[in-house]
Design a protein around this motif. Structure first.
Motif, PDB file in Angstrom:
ATOM      1  N   LEU A 199     -15.502   5.601  17.426  1.00 34.22           N
ATOM      2  CA  LEU A 199     -15.611   4.807  16.199  1.00 34.22           C
ATOM      3  C   LEU A 199     -14.553   5.333  15.233  1.00 34.22           C
ATOM      4  N   VAL A 200     -13.671   4.453  14.783  1.00 32.47           N
ATOM      5  CA  VAL A 200     -12.590   4.878  13.885  1.00 32.47           C
ATOM      6  C   VAL A 200     -12.870   4.353  12.484  1.00 32.47           C
ATOM      7  N   LEU A 201     -12.929   5.276  11.516  1.00 34.91           N
ATOM      8  CA  LEU A 201     -13.236   4.902  10.136  1.00 34.91           C
ATOM      9  C   LEU A 201     -12.072   5.269   9.238  1.00 34.91           C
ATOM     10  N   ILE A 221     -11.750   9.902  11.918  1.00 37.25           N
ATOM     11  CA  ILE A 221     -11.684   9.485  10.518  1.00 37.25           C
ATOM     12  C   ILE A 221     -10.315   9.831   9.917  1.00 37.25           C
ATOM     13  N   GLY A 222      -9.852   8.999   9.005  1.00 36.07           N
ATOM     14  CA  GLY A 222      -8.584   9.265   8.333  1.00 36.07           C
ATOM     15  C   GLY A 222      -8.486   8.446   7.059  1.00 36.07           C
ATOM     16  N   GLY A 223      -7.413   8.658   6.313  1.00 39.67           N
ATOM     17  CA  GLY A 223      -7.205   7.889   5.078  1.00 39.67           C
ATOM     18  C   GLY A 223      -7.096   8.775   3.852  1.00 39.67           C
ATOM     19  N   ASP A 231      -4.354  13.259   9.256  1.00 36.26           N
ATOM     20  CA  ASP A 231      -3.871  12.933   7.914  1.00 36.26           C
ATOM     21  C   ASP A 231      -2.639  12.038   7.932  1.00 36.26           C
ATOM     22  N   ASP A 232      -2.023  11.879   9.104  1.00 36.27           N
ATOM     23  CA  ASP A 232      -0.736  11.199   9.132  1.00 36.27           C
ATOM     24  C   ASP A 232      -0.624  10.310  10.377  1.00 36.27           C
ATOM     25  N   ILE A 233      -0.450   9.021  10.136  1.00 32.58           N
ATOM     26  CA  ILE A 233      -0.376   8.078  11.255  1.00 32.58           C
ATOM     27  C   ILE A 233       0.815   8.410  12.175  1.00 32.58           C
TER      28      ILE A 233
HETATM   29  C1  B12 Z   1      -2.715  -2.451  -0.312  1.00 29.60           C
HETATM   30  C2  B12 Z   1      -3.582  -1.717  -1.285  1.00 29.60           C
HETATM   31  C3  B12 Z   1      -4.771  -2.353  -1.693  1.00 29.60           C
HETATM   32  C4  B12 Z   1      -5.254  -3.673  -1.105  1.00 29.60           C
HETATM   33  C5  B12 Z   1      -5.836  -3.385   0.291  1.00 29.60           C
HETATM   34  C6  B12 Z   1      -5.627  -4.535   1.257  1.00 29.60           C
HETATM   35  C7  B12 Z   1      -6.103  -4.177   2.619  1.00 29.60           C
HETATM   36  N1  B12 Z   1      -6.644  -5.177   3.276  1.00 29.60           N
HETATM   37  O1  B12 Z   1      -5.993  -3.044   3.098  1.00 29.60           O
HETATM   38  C8  B12 Z   1      -6.337  -4.119  -2.137  1.00 29.60           C
HETATM   39  C9  B12 Z   1      -5.709  -5.053  -3.128  1.00 29.60           C
HETATM   40  C10 B12 Z   1      -7.585  -4.773  -1.558  1.00 29.60           C
HETATM   41  C11 B12 Z   1      -6.651  -2.807  -2.842  1.00 29.60           C
HETATM   42  C12 B12 Z   1      -7.774  -2.621  -3.602  1.00 29.60           C
HETATM   43  C13 B12 Z   1      -8.031  -1.477  -4.341  1.00 29.60           C
HETATM   44  N2  B12 Z   1      -7.232  -0.381  -4.441  1.00 29.60           N
HETATM   45 CO1  B12 Z   1      -5.645  -0.131  -3.372  1.00 29.60          CO
HETATM   46  N3  B12 Z   1      -3.935   0.216  -2.666  1.00 29.60           N
HETATM   47  C14 B12 Z   1      -3.211  -0.439  -1.801  1.00 29.60           C
HETATM   48  C15 B12 Z   1      -1.883   0.313  -1.565  1.00 29.60           C
HETATM   49  C16 B12 Z   1      -0.786  -0.439  -2.310  1.00 29.60           C
HETATM   50  C17 B12 Z   1      -1.482   0.492  -0.092  1.00 29.60           C
HETATM   51  C18 B12 Z   1      -2.554   1.124   0.801  1.00 29.60           C
HETATM   52  C19 B12 Z   1      -2.110   1.157   2.241  1.00 29.60           C
HETATM   53  O2  B12 Z   1      -2.576   0.387   3.082  1.00 29.60           O
HETATM   54  N4  B12 Z   1      -1.161   2.052   2.548  1.00 29.60           N
HETATM   55  C20 B12 Z   1      -0.603   2.204   3.912  1.00 29.60           C
HETATM   56  C21 B12 Z   1      -1.127   3.471   4.587  1.00 29.60           C
HETATM   57  C22 B12 Z   1      -0.672   3.516   6.048  1.00 29.60           C
HETATM   58  O3  B12 Z   1      -0.531   4.573   3.935  1.00 29.60           O
HETATM   59  P1  B12 Z   1      -1.350   5.690   3.146  1.00 29.60           P
HETATM   60  O4  B12 Z   1      -2.412   5.078   2.351  1.00 29.60           O
HETATM   61  O5  B12 Z   1      -0.379   6.568   2.485  1.00 29.60           O
HETATM   62  O6  B12 Z   1      -2.073   6.489   4.367  1.00 29.60           O
HETATM   63  C23 B12 Z   1      -1.647   7.743   4.878  1.00 29.60           C
HETATM   64  C24 B12 Z   1      -2.807   8.584   5.323  1.00 29.60           C
HETATM   65  O7  B12 Z   1      -3.863   8.528   4.443  1.00 29.60           O
HETATM   66  C25 B12 Z   1      -3.099   8.132   6.724  1.00 29.60           C
HETATM   67  N5  B12 Z   1      -4.117   7.110   6.919  1.00 29.60           N
HETATM   68  C26 B12 Z   1      -4.418   6.052   6.138  1.00 29.60           C
HETATM   69  N6  B12 Z   1      -5.435   5.365   6.632  1.00 29.60           N
HETATM   70  C27 B12 Z   1      -5.786   5.956   7.788  1.00 29.60           C
HETATM   71  C28 B12 Z   1      -6.774   5.639   8.701  1.00 29.60           C
HETATM   72  C29 B12 Z   1      -6.939   6.440   9.829  1.00 29.60           C
HETATM   73  C30 B12 Z   1      -8.017   6.112  10.819  1.00 29.60           C
HETATM   74  C31 B12 Z   1      -6.086   7.548  10.027  1.00 29.60           C
HETATM   75  C32 B12 Z   1      -6.266   8.379  11.234  1.00 29.60           C
HETATM   76  C33 B12 Z   1      -5.109   7.880   9.084  1.00 29.60           C
HETATM   77  C34 B12 Z   1      -4.951   7.082   7.985  1.00 29.60           C
HETATM   78  O8  B12 Z   1      -1.892   7.624   7.202  1.00 29.60           O
HETATM   79  C35 B12 Z   1      -0.913   7.491   6.161  1.00 29.60           C
HETATM   80  C36 B12 Z   1       0.195   8.497   6.375  1.00 29.60           C
HETATM   81  O9  B12 Z   1       0.714   8.379   7.662  1.00 29.60           O
HETATM   82  C37 B12 Z   1      -2.196   1.719  -2.194  1.00 29.60           C
HETATM   83  C38 B12 Z   1      -1.007   2.403  -2.898  1.00 29.60           C
HETATM   84  C39 B12 Z   1      -0.055   3.061  -1.948  1.00 29.60           C
HETATM   85  N7  B12 Z   1       1.141   3.242  -2.410  1.00 29.60           N
HETATM   86  O10 B12 Z   1      -0.397   3.438  -0.841  1.00 29.60           O
HETATM   87  C40 B12 Z   1      -3.325   1.410  -3.187  1.00 29.60           C
HETATM   88  C41 B12 Z   1      -4.408   2.468  -3.409  1.00 29.60           C
HETATM   89  C42 B12 Z   1      -4.850   3.047  -2.069  1.00 29.60           C
HETATM   90  N8  B12 Z   1      -5.479   1.659  -4.008  1.00 29.60           N
HETATM   91  C43 B12 Z   1      -6.127   2.277  -4.944  1.00 29.60           C
HETATM   92  C44 B12 Z   1      -7.169   1.719  -5.733  1.00 29.60           C
HETATM   93  C45 B12 Z   1      -7.636   2.555  -6.915  1.00 29.60           C
HETATM   94  C46 B12 Z   1      -7.714   0.459  -5.426  1.00 29.60           C
HETATM   95  C47 B12 Z   1      -8.863  -0.244  -6.161  1.00 29.60           C
HETATM   96  C48 B12 Z   1     -10.048   0.652  -6.574  1.00 29.60           C
HETATM   97  C49 B12 Z   1      -8.237  -0.969  -7.385  1.00 29.60           C
HETATM   98  C50 B12 Z   1      -9.224  -1.678  -8.273  1.00 29.60           C
HETATM   99  N9  B12 Z   1      -9.374  -1.147  -9.444  1.00 29.60           N
HETATM  100  O11 B12 Z   1      -9.835  -2.640  -7.862  1.00 29.60           O
HETATM  101  C51 B12 Z   1      -9.297  -1.299  -5.117  1.00 29.60           C
HETATM  102  C52 B12 Z   1     -10.360  -0.723  -4.164  1.00 29.60           C
HETATM  103  C53 B12 Z   1     -11.384  -1.716  -3.788  1.00 29.60           C
HETATM  104  C54 B12 Z   1     -12.332  -1.139  -2.745  1.00 29.60           C
HETATM  105  N10 B12 Z   1     -13.614  -1.331  -2.969  1.00 29.60           N
HETATM  106  O12 B12 Z   1     -11.935  -0.549  -1.763  1.00 29.60           O
HETATM  107  C55 B12 Z   1      -5.621   3.695  -5.131  1.00 29.60           C
HETATM  108  C56 B12 Z   1      -6.596   4.712  -4.469  1.00 29.60           C
HETATM  109  C57 B12 Z   1      -6.782   5.958  -5.293  1.00 29.60           C
HETATM  110  C58 B12 Z   1      -7.977   6.735  -4.741  1.00 29.60           C
HETATM  111  N11 B12 Z   1      -7.767   7.581  -3.741  1.00 29.60           N
HETATM  112  O13 B12 Z   1      -9.068   6.544  -5.179  1.00 29.60           O
HETATM  113  C59 B12 Z   1      -4.189   3.607  -4.503  1.00 29.60           C
HETATM  114  C60 B12 Z   1      -3.662   4.931  -3.913  1.00 29.60           C
HETATM  115  C61 B12 Z   1      -3.246   3.113  -5.620  1.00 29.60           C
HETATM  116  C62 B12 Z   1      -3.185   4.054  -6.809  1.00 29.60           C
HETATM  117  N12 B12 Z   1      -2.271   4.991  -6.840  1.00 29.60           N
HETATM  118  O14 B12 Z   1      -3.984   3.937  -7.693  1.00 29.60           O
HETATM  119  N13 B12 Z   1      -5.672  -1.881  -2.616  1.00 29.60           N
END
Ligand code: B12
Length: 162
Positions: free
Chosen positions: A92-94, A125-127, A146-148
């Motif tokens: 299960l992946v969360l 789990i990740g994120g 921590d990193d995809i």
């Molecule tokens: C797209 C996005 C949205 C979209 C999501 C659409 C969707 N269907 O996914 C929408 C518009 C819905 C959204 C909503 C919200 N968002 Co948003 N969103 C983003 C955004 C721009 C990109 C996230 C993303 O997908 N990144 C791509 C992934 C691959 O990269 P990453 O997050 O860096 O992940 C790294 C690791 O964590 C890991 N990883 C990530 N996920 C996973 C999963 C697994 C299984 C594994 C192993 C690893 C892993 O891999 C990556 C590195 O290799 C980010 C900002 C940003 N620059 O990232 C904000 C962000 C995540 N959002 C944020 C916020 C605050 C919200 C809202 C609360 C805003 C609001 N006030 O409504 C809501 C949350 C609603 C809810 N109930 O969940 C914050 C989170 C802060 C926090 N940690 O609490 C961020 C960081 C923006 C910010 N700086 O404020 N959001």
């Protein structure tokens, strides 16, 4: 760009929608490997709306020859138990992006572990909502990443665990 105030929320939603459709398309056209090794179920706990990264992660598993079932946002525990049983889920992946979702994940993992007697799936789990492996393991996960970018190696490790 949304984070930096360079685009509006509407533009961000639009872009996320396009990325999501692109993922659907890529997932459809990608070759499917015959003879599935394992089955993984992908979901986000509680109120978690961030599902895009989970989609990326699921594609890596698919490429590695796994059967993937993507259910996206949270579903009731009863339904989840049923799908785990029926589909013989190995993993299960969360994905967790906030403290609230981490609490929901912890609750979900505890409930699953106490209710499923045999053939419990491993939990991966990740994120961004998780600061360290310590938090992930405390929440009941078996594996954390921590990193995809390191996912391919992690999948091999998980295959050895199952
Ligand atoms: C797209 C996005 C949205 C979209 C999501 C659409 C969707 N269907 O996914 C929408 C518009 C819905 C959204 C909503 C919200 N968002 Co948003 N969103 C983003 C955004 C721009 C990109 C996230 C993303 O997908 N990144 C791509 C992934 C691959 O990269 P990453 O997050 O860096 O992940 C790294 C690791 O964590 C890991 N990883 C990530 N996920 C996973 C999963 C697994 C299984 C594994 C192993 C690893 C892993 O891999 C990556 C590195 O290799 C980010 C900002 C940003 N620059 O990232 C904000 C962000 C995540 N959002 C944020 C916020 C605050 C919200 C809202 C609360 C805003 C609001 N006030 O409504 C809501 C949350 C609603 C809810 N109930 O969940 C914050 C989170 C802060 C926090 N940690 O609490 C961020 C960081 C923006 C910010 N700086 O404020 N959001």
């Amino acid at each position: 760009m949304w984070e930096k105030g360079e685009i509006t929320v509407a533009q961000e939603h639009y872009s996320s929608g396009i990325i999501s459709s692109l993922l659907d398309y890529l997932s459809e056209v990608q070759n499917i490997v015959a003879g599935k090794k394992h089955v993984a179920l992908f979901m986000s706990p509680g109120e978690e709306e961030h599902t895009l990264s989970l989609r990326f992660v699921s594609e890596f598993f698919k490429e590695a020859g796994w059967k993937i079932i993507f259910i996206g946002r949270s579903i009731p525990l009863w339904d989840l138990r049923q799908i785990i049983d029926q589909e013989k889920i190995d993993l299960l992946v969360l994905s967790v992006f906030s403290t609230g979702s981490l609490n929901s994940a912890e609750y979900l993992i505890k409930a699953l572990k106490s209710e499923i007697a045999s053939n419990q799936p491993k939990i991966f789990i990740g994120g961004r909502g998780i600061d360290s492996e310590e938090f992930a393991l405390k929440a009941g996960a078996d594996v954390y990443l921590d990193d995809i970018g390191k996912l391919q190696e992690k999948i091999m490790e998980i295959e050895e665990m199952i």
